[in-house]
Enzyme design. Structure first.
Site, PDB file in Angstrom:
ATOM      1  N   LYS A 153     -11.557 129.066  60.786  1.00  0.00           N
ATOM      2  CA  LYS A 153     -11.652 128.965  59.331  1.00  0.00           C
ATOM      3  C   LYS A 153     -11.842 127.501  58.930  1.00  0.00           C
ATOM      4  CE  LYS A 153      -8.658 128.443  56.006  1.00  0.00           C
ATOM      5  NZ  LYS A 153      -9.481 127.711  54.996  1.00  0.00           N
ATOM      6  N   GLU A 228      -1.228 119.796  64.171  1.00  0.00           N
ATOM      7  CA  GLU A 228      -1.548 118.383  63.973  1.00  0.00           C
ATOM      8  C   GLU A 228      -1.401 118.114  62.484  1.00  0.00           C
ATOM      9  OE1 GLU A 228      -1.774 116.468  66.368  1.00  0.00           O
ATOM     10  OE2 GLU A 228      -2.419 117.679  68.073  1.00  0.00           O
ATOM     11  N   CYS A 262      -5.242 111.240  58.995  1.00  0.00           N
ATOM     12  CA  CYS A 262      -3.818 111.276  59.333  1.00  0.00           C
ATOM     13  C   CYS A 262      -3.425 110.118  60.237  1.00  0.00           C
ATOM     14  CB  CYS A 262      -3.451 112.618  59.964  1.00  0.00           C
ATOM     15  SG  CYS A 262      -4.517 113.135  61.306  1.00  0.00           S
ATOM     16  N   GLU A 354       2.626 110.011  52.639  1.00  0.00           N
ATOM     17  CA  GLU A 354       1.231 110.030  53.080  1.00  0.00           C
ATOM     18  C   GLU A 354       0.334 110.194  51.859  1.00  0.00           C
ATOM     19  OE1 GLU A 354      -1.486 111.972  56.581  1.00  0.00           O
ATOM     20  OE2 GLU A 354      -0.199 113.346  55.460  1.00  0.00           O
TER      21      GLU A 354
END
Length: 450
Positions: A153, A228, A262, A354
């Site tokens: 996906k 992840e 990231c 983040e």
């Protein structure tokens, strides 16, 4: 159906893939399940040949894929070409795995003991919008090499290259049902990957919050999962390094892909005696960083992926005290300039959270012990950099920092032939490297009595 928008212009694209329903998802999973026995039983050399053929077809369409990513995701053309090439390289690298998926003979009394690596079955891969091509390949290349079939996906914002790669797999000769790309909402397609009993593993790259939900859902079936997730990586600059070189490289370490990474080194720690020199040189480097139309060969940074992501990042900037910033194009599109904040308090949101955009916080430290403590004062532990001319210090700090991927005098985080993954809330498991296919297998032990 979700309307896709060119991030650099704000203009709607004339391609809008249909969003899959629950029934569509079940049908694709069933198709992958039906294709699994033949793919699993294919001679290892033939599976390897098909993966090499897939790599060759991707290589033939590399420029097409790159241009598609510029259009859909706003990546610079230089980055997009590297990303398409990374798909090719992952396929070539893991094409060697089918013939090298070795078990072991273990000494036992009274017989012979053997181990085998057997594929899981249907593997699902949920891909984020920040690196649509590489992250897809990091999952499907080793999964296919190990004999699994895949349902993938892509992110709702950036599905176009994944769809095209699925078409190229068929063009290369992969049997129908082996690699299946199904665009759709995470709450529909992604959630069904988690709950469907025929899906034996979920590989997810994305936010830590969603990763926790997926992990909890997979626990119901004791389903394997690789995660992840987020990062707030530190770039540690010691005074004994070449400060000019460290400052010149720092923008690329955090502003690549507009900071939507990231692994972005979004916290810069600088030893106090070198702080003023570093910040001064860093300001020059940031102001020289080329934020241009991503189709330009000179562009080093493009736009944010969406208006929503731009607004989210802007809110962090508005709440912080900006030291200096670079430039960005005026006019339409989701643009933000690279922005630097000087921090003195580790509780600041710009330091702890983040942001996933072109914003970096800089802070001074006094000694090695403090640098490590500051770097580790985070719920994340994905990546990071250490700049020093002292090899012993570089190794000590690399061993002490709680992160899965560290570079000394470099910002390189990802190579397809070395492991990648995070500590703490940055993830679970590892991708890439020589052992990745094993993560898509069950290890079976067989004892034969003499």
């Amino acid at each position: 159906m979700r309307t896709l928008i060119n991030p650099a212009t704000g203009v709607e694209l004339d391609i809008s893939p249909t969003s899959a329903s629950l029934d569509d998802t079940d049908a694709v999973i069933a198709k992958a399940h039906d294709a699994f026995p033949a793919w699993r039983d294919l001679a290892p050399g033939e599976r390897a040949r098909l993966l090499r053929a897939f790599a060759a077809v991707v290589d033939e369409h590399l420029e097409e894929l790159a241009q598609l990513e510029v259009l859909n995701a706003g990546h610079t053309i230089g980055n997009a070409r590297w990303e398409a090439g990374n798909v090719r390289d992952c396929l070539n690298y893991y094409s060697a795995a089918p013939e090298r998926l070795f078990g072991r003979q273990i000494p036992v009394a009274g017989g012979t003991d053997l181990t085998f690596h057997e594929p899981l079955g249907v593997v699902s891969i949920i891909v984020p919008w920040n690196f649509p091509m590489p992250i897809a390949a990091w999952g499907f290349a080793p999964a296919l090499a190990a004999g699994n079939t895949v349902v993938l996906k892509p992110a709702e914002l950036t599905p176009l290259t994944a769809i095209r790669i699925g078409e190229l797999a068929l063009l290369a000769g992969l049997p129908p049902g082996v690699l299946n790309v199904i665009p759709g909402q995470g709450s529909v397609v992604g959630q069904r990957f988690v709950t469907h009993p025929l899906v034996r593993k979920v590989c997810f790259t994305g936010s830590t919050a969603v990763g926790k939900q997926i992990m909890a859902g997979c626990a119901d079936q004791v389903k394997r999962v690789t995660l992840e997730l987020g990062g707030k990586s530190a770039n540690i600059i010691f005074a004994d390094t070449d400060v000019a070189a460290a400052a010149a490289s720092a923008p690329g370490g955090v502003f690549d892909n507009a900071g939507q990474d990231c692994c972005a080194r979004s916290r810069i720690l600088v030893q106090r005696s070198a702080y003023d020199e570093f910040v001064g040189r860093f300001e020059t480097a940031v102001k020289d960083f080329r934020v241009l139309d991503p189709a330009s060969e000179q562009s080093q940074m493009g736009p944010m992926v969406s208006a929503g992501q731009r607004d989210s990042v802007q809110a962090y900037v508005d709440a912080a005290t900006v030291a200096f910033s670079g430039s960005a194009p005026d006019g339409p599109g989701w643009w933000l300039p690279p922005t630097v904040v000087e921090s003195s308090d580790t509780s600041e949101a710009v330091w702890r959270e983040e942001i996933f955009g072109p914003v970096v916080a800089v802070m001074a430290f006094d000694d090695e012990e403090e640098a490590v403590a500051l770097a580790n004062d985070s719920e994340y532990g994905l990546s990071g950099s250490i700049f020093t001319d002292d090899l012993g210090r570089g190794m000590r700090v690399a061993r002490a920092v709680e992160a899965g991927n560290l570079s000394v005098n470099s910002h390189a985080s990802v190579r397809y032939w070395t492991p990648f993954g995070g500590y703490k809330q940055s993830g679970l498991g590892r991708e890439l490297g020589p052992d990745a296919p094993n993560a898509f297998t069950e290890e079976k032990n067989v004892f034969i009595a003499h």
